[in-house]
Design a protein around this motif. Structure first.
Motif, PDB file in Angstrom:
ATOM      1  N   VAL A   1       2.882   5.246   3.778  1.00 40.03           N
ATOM      2  CA  VAL A   1       1.984   4.298   4.434  1.00 40.03           C
ATOM      3  C   VAL A   1       2.622   3.733   5.702  1.00 40.03           C
ATOM      4  O   VAL A   1       1.966   3.605   6.753  1.00 40.03           O
ATOM      5  CB  VAL A   1       1.594   3.162   3.466  1.00 40.03           C
ATOM      6  CG1 VAL A   1       0.810   2.067   4.190  1.00 40.03           C
ATOM      7  CG2 VAL A   1       0.772   3.715   2.302  1.00 40.03           C
TER       8      VAL A   1
ATOM      9  N   ALA B   1      -3.470   4.082   7.471  1.00 36.56           N
ATOM     10  CA  ALA B   1      -2.518   3.449   6.555  1.00 36.56           C
ATOM     11  C   ALA B   1      -3.232   2.639   5.490  1.00 36.56           C
ATOM     12  O   ALA B   1      -2.852   2.673   4.309  1.00 36.56           O
ATOM     13  CB  ALA B   1      -1.555   2.558   7.341  1.00 36.56           C
TER      14      ALA B   1
ATOM     15  N   CYS C   1      -3.113   3.274   1.568  1.00 39.47           N
ATOM     16  CA  CYS C   1      -2.621   2.163   0.742  1.00 39.47           C
ATOM     17  C   CYS C   1      -3.533   1.948  -0.457  1.00 39.47           C
ATOM     18  O   CYS C   1      -3.069   1.883  -1.608  1.00 39.47           O
ATOM     19  CB  CYS C   1      -2.536   0.896   1.585  1.00 39.47           C
ATOM     20  SG  CYS C   1      -2.334  -0.651   0.654  1.00 39.47           S
TER      21      CYS C   1
ATOM     22  N   CYS D   1       2.780  -1.452  -0.188  1.00 42.11           N
ATOM     23  CA  CYS D   1       2.068  -0.625   0.787  1.00 42.11           C
ATOM     24  C   CYS D   1       1.406  -1.471   1.867  1.00 42.11           C
ATOM     25  O   CYS D   1       1.339  -1.062   3.028  1.00 42.11           O
ATOM     26  CB  CYS D   1       1.039   0.256   0.072  1.00 42.11           C
ATOM     27  SG  CYS D   1       1.764   1.607  -0.885  1.00 42.11           S
TER      28      CYS D   1
END
Length: 373
Positions: free
Chosen positions: A66, A77, A81, A232
């Motif tokens: 991530v 991302a 996540c 994350c």
């Protein structure tokens, strides 16, 4: 990660993610190229067990994927996540066929936790679930679901059917009859993450779609979902900080006062701001890596790190993003400099449940020896 997956990921990002990142932001398009690249690399199944075809890697490895994606595309991302959060719960509590589907990359998951009624108190759903023979009927108003129109399955929270407890978790197919997505997403940043409210009206799923026992959802969220989510989420903030700092350094080193034959970076004030950006980024990276070590090592301070890292990274990202805009001046408002998009993307983490202010309260309770809930 111990093999060459990161080299391969770097190549995939250069070939697939970097070329689409600006367009994803400009148009609000879903980062399909990112998902396809990760599917081809087997990274959608990164934390799935090897026995079901996954790579069997750690939460830290997921967070590092991530973070690398966030340097290029914040929307990518965030999508990944939330997939890893769903995948962690599926791997721990779902049936073998579902686990195999995630491990192979066939199934993209996400969380359906946040609700309009309970707001940042994500652990307390108002959604209902009632038994009807061998089925369960769901009714709900979910406020934000990432990948709302693109995930194959939602990990869904509701009040328990019959048991004591705060919540119960379910696997709900995105195409289940009675689900309605109120989109498209029109947010300030992370414009390609397809986050939207979703309502459920009489949605029927089999009782076997439950994850864990009835009433155990709170423990599953706290013990399984929250650690990977905060790692994350912080990774996304860190990746954005990394890129904002790099872009600001490049601009200030190259931007010139032609009449003075000097660069912006020749000014002590500019260098000081860049130094602050670098220090904040490095501080969060150290805390983030220590949080990974605490969680993976089962340290006594692991839960404290779970709470700290998201709050710390989110607040630091706001500071670094603001400084990036400041040192780049008017040029920062131009998209080609690479700061403006990431500045907007960096705003989300602090208000994403659990919000920074909620986390500060939790951390304060924890260090004062009080119960969190």
């Amino acid at each position: 990660m111990q093999d060459n997956s990161f080299d391969t990921l770097d190549q995939a990002i250069a070939q697939r993610v970097d070329p689409q990142a600006a367009q994803v932001d400009e148009s609000g398009a879903y980062p399909t190229a990112t998902i396809e690249a990760l599917r081809e690399l087997g990274l959608l199944g990164l934390i799935s067990a090897t026995e079901v075809g996954g790579k069997g890697r750690s939460l830290g490895d997921a967070a590092r994927v991530v973070e690398r994606l966030a340097r290029s595309c914040g929307s990518s991302a965030m999508v990944v996540c939330m997939h890893y959060c769903g995948a962690a719960l599926i791997e721990a509590f779902a049936d073998t066929d579902t686990r195999r589907a995630v491990a192979s990359g066939e199934m993209l998951s996400t969380l359906a936790i946040s609700e309009a009624g309970s707001r940042s108190h994500f652990w307390a759903p108002l959604s209902t679930a009632r038994a009807d023979g061998d089925q369960v009927v769901l009714d709900a108003r979910k406020s934000w679901i990432t990948s709302a129109n693109h995930a194959d399955v939602y990990v869904w929270s509701s009040q328990p059917v019959a048991a004591e407890g705060v919540s119960t978790l379910w696997l709900v197919p995105r195409d289940a009859k009675g689900l309605a997505v109120d989109g498209p997403y029109r947010g300030l940043g992370l414009r390609g993450n397809d986050s939207a409210p979703v309502s459920a009206s009489g949605v029927r799923i089999p009782s076997s779609a439950r994850l864990g026992s009835d009433g155990a959802g709170f423990d599953l969220m706290m013990g399984t979902a929250l650690p990977i989510f905060t790692l994350c989420n912080a990774a996304a903030s860190l990746g954005l900080m990394h890129s904002i700092t790099a872009a600001a350094i490049a601009h200030c080193s190259g931007g010139r006062f032609e009449h003075l034959d000097s660069t912006l970076a020749d000014l002590p004030t500019i260098r000081a701001y860049l130094a602050r950006m670098q220090i904040e980024t490095d501080k969060i990276r150290v805390l983030w890596e220590d949080s990974i070590a605490a969680i993976e090592g089962g340290r006594e301070d692991a839960m404290l790190r779970v709470l700290e890292i998201k709050a710390a990274a989110a607040e630091a990202a706001l500071e670094v993003a603001a400084l990036g805009m400041r040192v780049c001046g008017g040029a920062a408002y131009r998209k080609e400099v690479g700061v403006e998009r990431r500045f907007r993307d960096a705003q989300a983490a602090s208000i994403m449940a659990p919000t920074t202010d909620v986390l500060y309260d939790f951390i304060g309770k924890a260090i004062c020896g009080q119960e969190l809930f």
